[in-house]
Design a protein around this motif. Structure first.
Motif, PDB file in Angstrom:
ATOM      1  N   ARG A 150       0.852  -1.194   0.000  1.00  0.00           N
ATOM      2  CA  ARG A 150       0.000   0.000   0.000  1.00  0.00           C
ATOM      3  C   ARG A 150       0.888   1.244   0.000  1.00  0.00           C
ATOM      4  NH1 ARG A 150      -3.730   0.367   4.974  1.00  0.00           N
ATOM      5  NH2 ARG A 150      -4.740  -1.357   3.895  1.00  0.00           N
ATOM      6  N   PHE A 151       2.000   1.164   0.683  1.00  0.00           N
ATOM      7  CA  PHE A 151       2.869   2.330   0.798  1.00  0.00           C
ATOM      8  C   PHE A 151       4.132   2.100  -0.031  1.00  0.00           C
ATOM      9  CE2 PHE A 151       0.543   1.802   4.792  1.00  0.00           C
ATOM     10  CZ  PHE A 151      -0.197   2.982   4.779  1.00  0.00           C
ATOM     11  N   TRP A 155       3.839   7.014  -2.951  1.00  0.00           N
ATOM     12  CA  TRP A 155       3.050   7.477  -1.804  1.00  0.00           C
ATOM     13  C   TRP A 155       3.868   8.411  -0.915  1.00  0.00           C
ATOM     14  CZ3 TRP A 155       3.909   6.932   3.425  1.00  0.00           C
ATOM     15  CH2 TRP A 155       2.845   7.294   4.276  1.00  0.00           C
ATOM     16  N   GLN A 159       3.230  12.383  -0.099  1.00  0.00           N
ATOM     17  CA  GLN A 159       2.899  12.816   1.260  1.00  0.00           C
ATOM     18  C   GLN A 159       3.910  13.796   1.838  1.00  0.00           C
ATOM     19  OE1 GLN A 159       0.106  11.657   3.121  1.00  0.00           O
ATOM     20  NE2 GLN A 159      -0.484  10.887   1.110  1.00  0.00           N
ATOM     21  N   PHE A 160       5.191  13.555   1.562  1.00  0.00           N
ATOM     22  CA  PHE A 160       6.210  14.256   2.346  1.00  0.00           C
ATOM     23  C   PHE A 160       7.240  15.066   1.560  1.00  0.00           C
ATOM     24  CE2 PHE A 160       4.883  10.571   4.943  1.00  0.00           C
ATOM     25  CZ  PHE A 160       4.367  11.273   6.026  1.00  0.00           C
ATOM     26  N   PRO A 174       7.766  13.479   9.579  1.00  0.00           N
ATOM     27  CA  PRO A 174       7.291  13.685  10.944  1.00  0.00           C
ATOM     28  C   PRO A 174       8.365  13.301  11.954  1.00  0.00           C
ATOM     29  CG  PRO A 174       5.721  12.370   9.687  1.00  0.00           C
ATOM     30  CD  PRO A 174       6.934  12.528   8.841  1.00  0.00           C
ATOM     31  N   LEU A 176       8.757  11.278  14.324  1.00  0.00           N
ATOM     32  CA  LEU A 176       9.142   9.913  14.688  1.00  0.00           C
ATOM     33  C   LEU A 176      10.182   9.312  13.750  1.00  0.00           C
ATOM     34  CD1 LEU A 176       7.384   6.733  14.020  1.00  0.00           C
ATOM     35  CD2 LEU A 176       6.151   8.613  12.990  1.00  0.00           C
ATOM     36  N   LEU A 296      -4.170  -7.220  -1.630  1.00  0.00           N
ATOM     37  CA  LEU A 296      -3.962  -5.949  -0.957  1.00  0.00           C
ATOM     38  C   LEU A 296      -5.320  -5.289  -0.713  1.00  0.00           C
ATOM     39  CD1 LEU A 296      -1.302  -4.492  -0.259  1.00  0.00           C
ATOM     40  CD2 LEU A 296      -1.623  -3.129  -2.302  1.00  0.00           C
ATOM     41  N   GLY A 297      -5.559  -4.849   0.522  1.00  0.00           N
ATOM     42  CA  GLY A 297      -6.811  -4.180   0.831  1.00  0.00           C
ATOM     43  C   GLY A 297      -7.928  -5.118   1.242  1.00  0.00           C
TER      44      GLY A 297
ATOM     45  N   MET B 115       3.766   3.092   7.197  1.00  0.00           N
ATOM     46  CA  MET B 115       2.437   3.033   7.815  1.00  0.00           C
ATOM     47  C   MET B 115       2.429   3.864   9.100  1.00  0.00           C
ATOM     48  SD  MET B 115       0.466  -0.296   9.247  1.00  0.00           S
ATOM     49  CE  MET B 115      -0.671  -0.871   8.036  1.00  0.00           C
ATOM     50  N   MET B 116       3.520   3.792   9.838  1.00  0.00           N
ATOM     51  CA  MET B 116       3.622   4.596  11.052  1.00  0.00           C
ATOM     52  C   MET B 116       3.637   6.080  10.710  1.00  0.00           C
ATOM     53  SD  MET B 116       6.270   2.014  12.990  1.00  0.00           S
ATOM     54  CE  MET B 116       7.234   3.300  13.749  1.00  0.00           C
ATOM     55  N   LEU B 117       4.327   6.422   9.620  1.00  0.00           N
ATOM     56  CA  LEU B 117       4.358   7.824   9.176  1.00  0.00           C
ATOM     57  C   LEU B 117       2.948   8.288   8.819  1.00  0.00           C
ATOM     58  CD1 LEU B 117       7.485   7.946   6.841  1.00  0.00           C
ATOM     59  CD2 LEU B 117       7.238   8.899   9.137  1.00  0.00           C
ATOM     60  N   ASP B 118       2.228   7.406   8.150  1.00  0.00           N
ATOM     61  CA  ASP B 118       0.860   7.713   7.733  1.00  0.00           C
ATOM     62  C   ASP B 118      -0.006   8.010   8.956  1.00  0.00           C
ATOM     63  OD1 ASP B 118      -1.165   7.948   5.753  1.00  0.00           O
ATOM     64  OD2 ASP B 118      -1.940   5.988   6.348  1.00  0.00           O
ATOM     65  N   ALA B 120       1.132   8.910  11.905  1.00  0.00           N
ATOM     66  CA  ALA B 120       1.653  10.093  12.578  1.00  0.00           C
ATOM     67  C   ALA B 120       1.138  11.358  11.917  1.00  0.00           C
ATOM     68  CB  ALA B 120       3.175  10.067  12.566  1.00  0.00           C
ATOM     69  N   LYS B 121       0.899  11.260  10.637  1.00  0.00           N
ATOM     70  CA  LYS B 121       0.481  12.428   9.864  1.00  0.00           C
ATOM     71  C   LYS B 121      -0.987  12.756  10.101  1.00  0.00           C
ATOM     72  CE  LYS B 121       1.203  14.582   5.538  1.00  0.00           C
ATOM     73  NZ  LYS B 121       0.517  14.645   4.275  1.00  0.00           N
ATOM     74  N   ASN B 124      -4.625   9.155   7.301  1.00  0.00           N
ATOM     75  CA  ASN B 124      -5.736   9.182   6.361  1.00  0.00           C
ATOM     76  C   ASN B 124      -6.558   7.947   6.603  1.00  0.00           C
ATOM     77  OD1 ASN B 124      -4.559  11.386   5.057  1.00  0.00           O
ATOM     78  ND2 ASN B 124      -3.241  10.003   3.897  1.00  0.00           N
ATOM     79  N   VAL B 126      -8.006   4.903   5.662  1.00  0.00           N
ATOM     80  CA  VAL B 126      -7.637   4.085   4.511  1.00  0.00           C
ATOM     81  C   VAL B 126      -8.749   3.105   4.191  1.00  0.00           C
ATOM     82  CG1 VAL B 126      -6.060   2.317   3.715  1.00  0.00           C
ATOM     83  CG2 VAL B 126      -5.209   4.314   4.918  1.00  0.00           C
ATOM     84  N   GLY B 129      -7.331  -0.443   0.825  1.00  0.00           N
ATOM     85  CA  GLY B 129      -5.917  -0.397   0.478  1.00  0.00           C
ATOM     86  C   GLY B 129      -5.506   0.863  -0.245  1.00  0.00           C
ATOM     87  N   SER B 131      -5.429   5.104   0.012  1.00  0.00           N
ATOM     88  CA  SER B 131      -5.769   6.243   0.844  1.00  0.00           C
ATOM     89  C   SER B 131      -6.634   7.198   0.038  1.00  0.00           C
ATOM     90  CB  SER B 131      -4.512   6.924   1.374  1.00  0.00           C
ATOM     91  OG  SER B 131      -3.624   7.166   0.329  1.00  0.00           O
ATOM     92  N   ASP B 133      -7.307  10.432  -0.126  1.00  0.00           N
ATOM     93  CA  ASP B 133      -6.987  11.736  -0.715  1.00  0.00           C
ATOM     94  C   ASP B 133      -5.742  11.684  -1.590  1.00  0.00           C
ATOM     95  OD1 ASP B 133      -5.397  13.185   2.221  1.00  0.00           O
ATOM     96  OD2 ASP B 133      -5.162  11.280   1.172  1.00  0.00           O
ATOM     97  N   ASP B 134      -5.365  10.510  -2.000  1.00  0.00           N
ATOM     98  CA  ASP B 134      -4.143  10.443  -2.797  1.00  0.00           C
ATOM     99  C   ASP B 134      -4.332   9.509  -3.983  1.00  0.00           C
ATOM    100  OD1 ASP B 134      -0.752   9.299  -2.264  1.00  0.00           O
ATOM    101  OD2 ASP B 134      -1.670  10.485  -3.833  1.00  0.00           O
TER     102      ASP B 134
END
Lengths: 333, 148
Positions: A150-151, A155, A159-160, A174, A176, A296-297, B115-118, B120-121, B124, B126, B129, B131, B133-134
Motif C-alpha cells: 500500500r505504501f 506514496w 505525502q512528504f 514527521p 518519529l 492488498l486491501g 504506515m507509522m508515518l501515515d 503520525a500524519k 488518512n 484508509v 488499500g 488512501s 486523498d491520494d
C-alpha cells in the motif's frame, strides 16, 4: 493387467478433473483440447487409449461428476482428510507422471499453448506455464512476483516531499522518522535522501553491504539472525588467541576466514531439477500452494491458532482496531 | 524487527509445513546445520518441531502452529514462507511475494515505517488499500495479475 486398468481409469478421472477446472477458470476449448491431447497422447503412446466414443462419454461423465463436487462440498468435508488427500495425491502424481513423461520439447509446446489460450489465468496458471516451458527457478519466474504494498515511494513522495525535488529528506518527515534508526530503514543507501531506489527490492550495492553480510554470518554463531554481545565477545576472545587484549588486522583476517567455504560440497553438484521434476514438485505443492491468498486491501482471513507451547491461543481479529499485525509464515527447514 | 516495533505492532510467526523436509526436497544448507526434519503427519508432531525450532533459534516472538491440514497457511498461500502486514482495520497493507524469492523482511519493515508515518500524519482513513486523498496510490508499483 489390473494395475493398468486402474491407471487408465485414473487418467480419465484426471481429465475429468481438468475439465471441471477448465470450466471453473473458463478455459477456452483449445486449451481443454490441449490438455486432453497431452493426456491422450500419453496413454496412446502406451497403447492404453480407450476407444474413442467411450472416451468422450467417459470424460463427459467424469467432468460432470467432478463439476458436481463443488455442490457436494459438505459431504466431501465429512470424509476423513487423509482419505481425500490420498486420492488427491494419487491424481496429482498421475498427472505429474503423464505430463512429466512428455519430452521437454512437448512440455514446452504444451506450456506455450496454455499461455496463449489461457488468457485469464490465476497466479498458479502462470506458474504452471513457466514450469511446463522449462523456465529456470529465479525471482520473476511464474508466480514469484514482487510484493504488493500500500505504501511505496510514490506514496511517500506525494505525502512528504514538500519541496517536490523528487527526494524525501529527514526534515520533511514527521518527528518519529527523524530518529537515525528509523530514517535509515527508509534511506537504505544512507545518503541522507530517500529516493525511489531506496525503496526498491534490490540490496544496496557496495562493499559495506557485502562486508556486513559476511561479518554478520561469521559472528552469528547460532545462526539465529541476531548477533549478541556474547557472540561478539566470543569472537574477540577467539581471535585474540594470545590474550593480548587487542586485535591486529592479521588477527582479524585469520578470525574471519571461513574454512567451510573451501570445503568441497558434500553432495555432487546437481544440474538442477529437470522440467519433469519441477512439474512434480509444483503439482505436489512443494513450490507453494495454488491458492492466491488475500489481495492488498482485502480483509485478512481470520484465524485462531494455538501457541507452540499449547498453553494459549491467539486470534488475528483480536488486534483489529488496536494494532497493526505482522504475520511471518515459515518453517524450520 | 520484533524487538524494535513490538510496542506498536503485534507480531506472529506462524509455523507451517516444512519447506525442505528430509523426506522431500532436502537441502544441503539444512544438512550443514544438522537440521533434519521429516514432514510431520500430525499437528502434535508439527508443534514439537516448532518448539525445537523456537529453542534452537532463541526466538522471542509469539509462535503459532498451523494445524496439520494447513488451513491458515493455505488461506494466506504462505508456503514455503511469506510476509503480511495487516493494518488496524484488519486489511492487508503488505502482501509479500511468495518465498523463497519474495521473502523480503526489509521491504516489510519499510512498509511498516511508512504506515507509522501515515498514522503520525493524522492517518488518512484508509479504505480498500487506497488512501482516499491520494490518487497516486491507486496504482501500486507491483504488477497486476496477468491482464486480458
Amino acid at each position: 493387467m489390473r494395475g493398468q486398468k486402474s491407471e487408465v481409469r485414473g487418467q480419465w478421472s484426471i481429465a475429468g478433473r481438468m475439465l471441471a477446472l477448465a470450466r471453473r477458470w473458463r478455459l477456452c476449448s483449445h486449451c481443454v483440447a490441449a490438455i486432453l491431447v497431452g493426456l491422450g497422447s500419453q496413454s496412446a503412446a502406451r497403447g492404453e487409449a480407450p476407444p474413442r466414443q467411450d472416451t468422450a462419454k467417459q470424460t463427459q461423465s467424469n467432468a460432470e461428476a467432478s463439476a458436481g463436487d463443488s455442490k457436494q462440498k459438505p459431504a466431501d468435508e465429512a470424509r476423513p482428510v487423509s482419505e481425500a488427500r490420498e486420492e488427491q495425491l494419487t491424481s496429482i502424481n498421475l498427472a505429474a507422471q503423464l505430463l512429466g513423461n512428455l519430452s521437454p520439447e512437448h512440455m514446452k509446446q504444451f506450456g506455450q499453448m496454455l499461455e496463449q489460450d489461457w488468457k485469464r489465468r490465476p497466479e498458479w496458471g502462470d506458474m504452471a506455464v513457466a514450469v511446463l516451458k522449462g523456465e529456470a527457478m529465479r525471482p520473476g519466474m511464474g508466480w514469484w512476483r514482487p510484493s504488493y504494498r500500500r505504501f511505496d515511494f510514490t506514496w511517500l513522495r506525494a505525502q512528504f516531499d514538500a519541496d517536490t525535488d523528487g527526494a524525501v529528506v529527514r526534515a520533511e518527515l514527521p518527528e518519529l522518522a527523524k530518529a537515525d534508526q528509523l530514517f535509515a530503514r527508509l534511506d537504505r543507501d544512507l545518503d541522507g535522501r530517500v529516493t525511489a531506489t531506496d525503496l526498491e527490492a534490490v540490496e544496496p550495492a557496495g562493499p559495506a553491504n557485502m562486508m556486513a553480510s559476511y561479518v554478520f554470518y561469521q559472528l552469528d554463531k547460532d545462526s539465529n539472525g541476531r548477533v549478541t554481545i556474547d557472540e561478539v565477545a566470543g569472537f574477540f576472545a577467539n581471535a585474540d588467541g594470545e590474550d593480548l587484549g587487542f586485535l591486529t588486522p592479521e588477527d582479524l583476517r585469520v578470525a574471519l576466514d571461513d574454512p567451510e567455504s573451501r570445503k568441497p560440497a558434500t553432495r555432487a553438484p546437481s544440474s538442477g531439477p529437470t522440467p519433469a521434476d519441477m512439474l512434480r514438485m509444483f503439482l505436489t505443492g512443494q513450490m507453494g500452494w495454488l491458492e492466491a491468498g488475500p489481495e492488498l486491501g482485502d480483509l485478512a482471513p481470520d484465524f485462531t491458532l494455538p501457541t507452540h507451547h499449547g498453553s494459549s491461543t491467539e486470534t488475528l481479529s483480536a488486534s483489529r482496531g488496536k494494532k497493526p499485525v505482522v504475520l511471518i509464515f515459515g518453517s524450520f527447514t | 524487527m520484533f524487538a524494535r516495533y513490538r510496542d506498536r505492532v503485534d507480531f506472529y510467526s506462524i509455523y507451517i509445513r516444512e519447506a525442505h523436509p528430509s523426506d522431500g526436497w532436502s537441502m544441503e544448507s539444512n544438512d550443514k546445520f544438522g537440521i533434519k526434519v521429516a514432514q510431520p503427519k500430525s499437528t502434535d508432531e508439527r508443534t514439537k518441531i516448532a518448539v525445537h525450532c523456537c529453542e534452537s533459534l532463541k526466538m522471542s516472538m509469539p509462535m503459532l502452529v498451523d494445524s496439520i491440514d494447513d488451513r491458515v497457511g493455505r488461506a494466506y498461500s504462505a508456503f514455503p514462507d511469506r510476509l503480511y502486514l495487516i493494518d488496524r482495520d484488519g486489511k492487508v497493507a503488505y502482501k509479500g511475494g511468495r518465498g523463497p524469492f519474495g521473502y523480503r523482511p526489509r521491504e516489510l519493515e519499510q512498509t511498516l515505517v511508512m504506515m507509522m508515518l501515515d498514522e503520525a500524519k493524522g492517518g488518512n482513513k484508509v479504505e480498500n488499500g487506497v488512501s482516499r486523498d491520494d490518487e497516486s496510490t491507486t496504482k501500486p508499483e507491483s504488477p497486476v495479475t496477468s491482464d486480458n
